[in-house]
Each structure stands twice: as C-alpha cells, then as structure tokens.
Design a protein around this motif. Structure first.
Motif, PDB file in Angstrom:
ATOM      1  N   LYS A 178      -3.374   1.719  -5.006  1.00 54.43           N
ATOM      2  CA  LYS A 178      -2.922   0.389  -4.586  1.00 54.43           C
ATOM      3  C   LYS A 178      -1.907   0.553  -3.463  1.00 54.43           C
ATOM      4  O   LYS A 178      -0.854   1.170  -3.643  1.00 54.43           O
ATOM      5  N   TYR A 194      -6.514  -6.235 -16.648  1.00 53.68           N
ATOM      6  CA  TYR A 194      -5.598  -5.279 -16.027  1.00 53.68           C
ATOM      7  C   TYR A 194      -4.317  -5.222 -16.858  1.00 53.68           C
ATOM      8  O   TYR A 194      -3.592  -6.210 -16.950  1.00 53.68           O
ATOM      9  N   GLU A 208      -0.853  -4.140 -16.905  1.00 52.86           N
ATOM     10  CA  GLU A 208       0.058  -3.880 -15.786  1.00 52.86           C
ATOM     11  C   GLU A 208       1.469  -3.538 -16.263  1.00 52.86           C
ATOM     12  O   GLU A 208       2.140  -4.362 -16.880  1.00 52.86           O
ATOM     13  N   GLY A 228       5.623   0.097 -12.094  1.00 49.68           N
ATOM     14  CA  GLY A 228       6.935   0.735 -11.998  1.00 49.68           C
ATOM     15  C   GLY A 228       7.377   1.462 -13.257  1.00 49.68           C
ATOM     16  O   GLY A 228       8.432   2.107 -13.276  1.00 49.68           O
ATOM     17  N   GLY A 230      -2.503   0.150 -14.798  1.00 53.26           N
ATOM     18  CA  GLY A 230      -1.623   0.526 -13.694  1.00 53.26           C
ATOM     19  C   GLY A 230      -0.181   0.480 -14.130  1.00 53.26           C
ATOM     20  O   GLY A 230       0.229  -0.387 -14.902  1.00 53.26           O
ATOM     21  N   GLY A 278       3.439   3.266 -13.253  1.00 52.94           N
ATOM     22  CA  GLY A 278       4.243   4.466 -13.481  1.00 52.94           C
ATOM     23  C   GLY A 278       3.498   5.778 -13.562  1.00 52.94           C
ATOM     24  O   GLY A 278       4.054   6.754 -14.069  1.00 52.94           O
ATOM     25  N   GLY A 322       0.022   3.500  -7.679  1.00 57.33           N
ATOM     26  CA  GLY A 322       0.706   2.773  -6.609  1.00 57.33           C
ATOM     27  C   GLY A 322       1.910   3.501  -6.047  1.00 57.33           C
ATOM     28  O   GLY A 322       1.793   4.352  -5.151  1.00 57.33           O
ATOM     29  N   ASN A 323       3.075   3.224  -6.603  1.00 57.44           N
ATOM     30  CA  ASN A 323       4.359   3.710  -6.060  1.00 57.44           C
ATOM     31  C   ASN A 323       4.433   5.173  -5.696  1.00 57.44           C
ATOM     32  O   ASN A 323       5.055   5.536  -4.689  1.00 57.44           O
TER      33      ASN A 323
HETATM   34  C1  1GP Z   1       1.081  -1.857  -9.533  1.00 57.62           C
HETATM   35  O1  1GP Z   1      -0.297  -1.244 -11.363  1.00 57.62           O
HETATM   36  C2  1GP Z   1       0.075  -0.887 -10.080  1.00 57.62           C
HETATM   37  O2  1GP Z   1       0.540  -3.129  -9.476  1.00 57.62           O
HETATM   38  C3  1GP Z   1       0.507   0.528  -9.990  1.00 57.62           C
HETATM   39  O3  1GP Z   1       1.779   0.706 -10.578  1.00 57.62           O
HETATM   40  O4  1GP Z   1       3.158   1.262  -8.606  1.00 57.62           O
HETATM   41  O5  1GP Z   1       3.927   1.846 -10.925  1.00 57.62           O
HETATM   42  O6  1GP Z   1       1.995   3.062  -9.855  1.00 57.62           O
HETATM   43  P1  1GP Z   1       2.769   1.781  -9.960  1.00 57.62           P
END
Ligand code: 1GP
Length: 229
Positions: free
Chosen positions: A11, A158, A160, A163, A186, A188, A208-209
């Motif tokens: 993402k 999803y 979620e 973070g 999704g 962490g 993502g992060n």
């Molecule tokens: C965010 O689910 C996603 O919408 C991914 O999460 O950024 O914590 O990896 P992270």
C-alpha cells in the motif's frame, strides 16, 4: 475477479516520498498489486502523480478511495471501504451514496469493489476519522465477519490494524468464518515472520509503512507469503 488469487499487496501513500529506484524494485518484487491509499494530506495531484509513476510497470494498480476528489480513471480496480465498525454512517454508506449520485451514470461497476473494513487499532488515524469501535472483542469481530460473508456478501473483508501488528488469534478466527469473502490483513507487518504468520490466515496481506521505514524488509515480505502453504 483477478485479485481472488493474490497473496500480497503493497500500500503506497501518495503523501509520502518514494524514489524512482525503490518504486521500480517494489513494482517488480513479485507482489500481486499496488494499492494507492492513505488518509492524511491526500490531494488529487499527489494521487494522480503516483498513479502515473506506478503505471510505468505492468503491476495492477488499485485506488482505495478515501476522498471523492482523488478519483480519476486509469486504475484496474477501485476498492471502496465500508467501515463495518464505524458508528458514523458517513463511512458506512453516505459517502458511497454521494459518489454514486455524482458519478453513477458513467461508473464501470465491474471495477468497483466494496471493501468491508474492521478497524482494530484505536490509535490509528482511520479509527479516529471514522469513529470506529476499535476495541471490538473477538466475538464482535467474528460477528462482523459473518455479516460480511453471509449477510452483505462482500467480496472483501479487511482487518485493519494500520500502524500496529494485530492479533493473529482474531485474524485466524475471522478466516474460519469466510469462504466467499476474501480476507485482507493489514497493519504493522515489519518482518518476514509476521508476514508468514498473518498469511497463514489472511488471503492477502497488505504491507504499508515499512516501505518507508525499512525498505529491504518490506521487499522481503513478498517472498514470505509464498512459504506458508
Ligand atoms: C494500512 O493496512 C495497511 O492501511 C498497512 O498497515 O502501514 O501498518 O503496514 P501498515
């Protein structure tokens, strides 16, 4: 739908910087798709700019719609979050109604995918924005899963934790409830071990992060999901 067989997605956040070199590695990493989405500082310009950059590669690109203004043509799919544990109807159906009222005449309904969301990290931006009941118990989450699968018959649910690394126990319990609804997880994921653990239960993990914090480890999560079968 094409994404039914996918296992991994990155993402990308339009508000964050990514170099051309990293974008190429990411798009050619073997991941199944690129999801463009975020909730902070999203503008039509930064979303369109990222779409053009990702489109240079053959990877499918999906827009996860958070603001109507950021919607343009050119994506393979549009995932539209419907936050099942939100207590604000705006995020459950009102924004959707507004968008369909505005664009309904020329929507390609096959590209539009309803994405049931259950937000479980109380501290994340999305939980606050949508007034989500993020402290839901396992029983609550299982009931949302049953709602998604049997009642709303959603293509995607999803889970979620944006973070924050979530509870494998909850994701496992949800996975047992879903047959037709695809389970996305999704939140962490920062290591290969976490990617493998959540992939045991989720059909698709979303990373993502970590792309922005530790690029090498982000790339490693791609192969991790292939080693759990
Ligand atoms: C965010 O689910 C996603 O919408 C991914 O999460 O950024 O914590 O990896 P992270």
């Amino acid at each position: 739908m094409e994404f039914k067989s996918w296992k991994h997605m990155f993402k990308l956040d339009p508000a964050k910087e990514i170099s051309e070199e990293q974008l190429e590695i990411l798009c050619e990493s073997g991941t199944d798709g690129i999801l463009i989405g975020g909730s902070d500082h999203i503008t039509s310009e930064n979303v369109a700019d990222l779409l053009v950059r990702v489109r240079r590669y053959s990877i499918p690109v999906i827009l996860e719609v958070s603001t109507i203004e950021s919607v343009t043509s050119g994506y393979d799919y549009y995932f539209i979050p419907m936050v099942l544990n939100s207590s604000d109807t705006l995020w459950v159906k009102d924004l959707h109604h507004e968008a369909i009222k505005e664009f309904g005449d020329f929507m390609d309904w096959d590209e539009l995918v309803a994405e049931g969301y259950v937000i479980l990290n109380p501290d994340c931006k999305a939980a606050k924005l949508t007034s989500a009941k993020a402290n839901s118990s396992l029983e609550d989450v299982v009931a949302y899963a049953r709602m998604a699968e049997h009642y709303l018959k959603l293509p995607i649910l999803y889970i979620e934790y944006s973070g924050m690394y979530g509870s494998p126990k909850i994701v496992e319990a949800v996975s047992k409830e879903l047959t037709h609804t695809q389970l996305f997880y999704g939140g962490g994921i920062t290591t290969v071990e976490q990617a493998m653990e959540m992939s045991k239960y989720a059909d698709i993990i979303v990373v993502g992060n970590i792309i922005y914090d530790d690029f090498e480890n982000a790339i490693r999560t791609v192969n991790a999901v292939r080693h759990t079968i």
